[in-house]
Design an enzyme around this catalytic site. Structure first.
Site, short mmCIF file in Angstrom:
data_model
loop_
_atom_site.label_atom_id
_atom_site.label_comp_id
_atom_site.label_asym_id
_atom_site.label_seq_id
_atom_site.Cartn_x
_atom_site.Cartn_y
_atom_site.Cartn_z
N HIS A 63 31.60 34.52 31.07
CA HIS A 63 31.88 35.67 30.22
C HIS A 63 31.96 35.27 28.75
O HIS A 63 32.41 34.18 28.43
CB HIS A 63 33.21 36.33 30.61
CG HIS A 63 33.26 36.77 32.02
ND1 HIS A 63 34.43 36.80 32.73
CD2 HIS A 63 32.30 37.19 32.88
CE1 HIS A 63 34.19 37.23 33.96
NE2 HIS A 63 32.90 37.47 34.08
N LYS A 72 39.87 32.04 22.56
CA LYS A 72 40.98 32.13 23.51
C LYS A 72 41.54 30.77 23.84
O LYS A 72 40.86 29.74 23.75
CB LYS A 72 40.59 32.88 24.77
CG LYS A 72 39.38 32.34 25.50
CD LYS A 72 39.00 33.29 26.64
CE LYS A 72 37.54 33.21 26.96
NZ LYS A 72 37.10 34.21 27.90
N TYR A 132 45.67 33.46 29.71
CA TYR A 132 44.78 33.55 28.56
C TYR A 132 45.57 34.06 27.37
O TYR A 132 46.33 35.02 27.50
CB TYR A 132 43.67 34.57 28.78
CG TYR A 132 42.88 34.45 30.05
CD1 TYR A 132 41.63 33.87 30.04
CD2 TYR A 132 43.37 34.96 31.25
CE1 TYR A 132 40.89 33.79 31.20
CE2 TYR A 132 42.64 34.88 32.41
CZ TYR A 132 41.40 34.30 32.39
OH TYR A 132 40.66 34.22 33.53
N ASP A 168 29.74 39.81 38.03
CA ASP A 168 29.32 38.41 37.97
C ASP A 168 28.14 38.14 38.90
O ASP A 168 27.23 37.38 38.54
CB ASP A 168 30.49 37.49 38.30
CG ASP A 168 31.55 37.48 37.22
OD1 ASP A 168 31.29 37.98 36.10
OD2 ASP A 168 32.66 36.98 37.49
#
Length: 186
Positions: A63, A72, A132, A168
């Site tokens: 992603h 991130k 995250y 995905d």
């Protein structure tokens, strides 16, 4: 806590904590604004924290965000994961490089992933919790997914994939994604 540059991905860092362990278990600082600042990052830029839980073999990714991208900090707070980062910034000296890591609750390493890099991971333990810390609010219109099994990237996922999202499974190849992203820019 110390910050170490990741040579394969320009601008990526591993943050290694110093856990304090005793007979009760351990205590570990997982974020330190001063250490983040010493790596040249703005600790106040992070605006959202998220958590995912996966079971062994689950694969999430690859992603990234279009537009301004999304930086991130990623940490496996429970269990172990195999983590993959692909640099997709055309002006980067590490463009198209792949870097892989094992993140776990034992090491509590935190990986900083710069905006413009694709990210994915696979759970290696029966349960894996991944935290995250993200520098932009989520905008679903900017979601980009690349096929996790794209042979051009050739991520060496260590386990058979037991489950992944429909998004995905149906993701386009790297070549298709790059073509689409370059059309938006051009």
């Amino acid at each position: 806590m110390k910050a170490t540059e990741v040579p394969a991905i320009a601008g990526a860092y591993l943050f290694e904590p110093t856990p304090y362990a005793d007979e009760r278990g351990f205590f570990s600082r997982t974020f330190d604004a001063d250490v983040v600042r010493s790596a040249g990052l703005d600790p106040h830029a992070f605006v959202q924290d998220s958590l995912s839980r996966s079971v062994k073999g689950v694969l999430r990714g690859l992603h990234l965000r279009s537009g301004a991208g999304e930086a991130k900090l990623v940490r496996c707070s429970y269990g172990r994961i195999f983590d993959a980062v692909v640099d997709l910034r055309p002006d980067s000296p590490t463009y198209r490089n792949l870097a892989t890591f094992e993140l776990s609750d034992e090491t509590q390493l935190t990986l900083y992933i710069p905006a413009g890099c694709a990210h994915g991971f696979q759970a290696l333990t029966d349960t894996a919790d991944v935290s995250y810390r993200i520098d932009r609010r989520h905008d679903p219109a900017e979601d980009v997914t690349i096929a996790f099994d794209d042979p051009e990237i050739a991520v060496p996922w260590p386990l058979p994939v037991t489950s992944t999202s429909r998004r995905d499974r149906e993701a386009p190849s790297l070549a298709e994604v790059l073509k689409h992203l370059h059309q938006k820019v051009g």
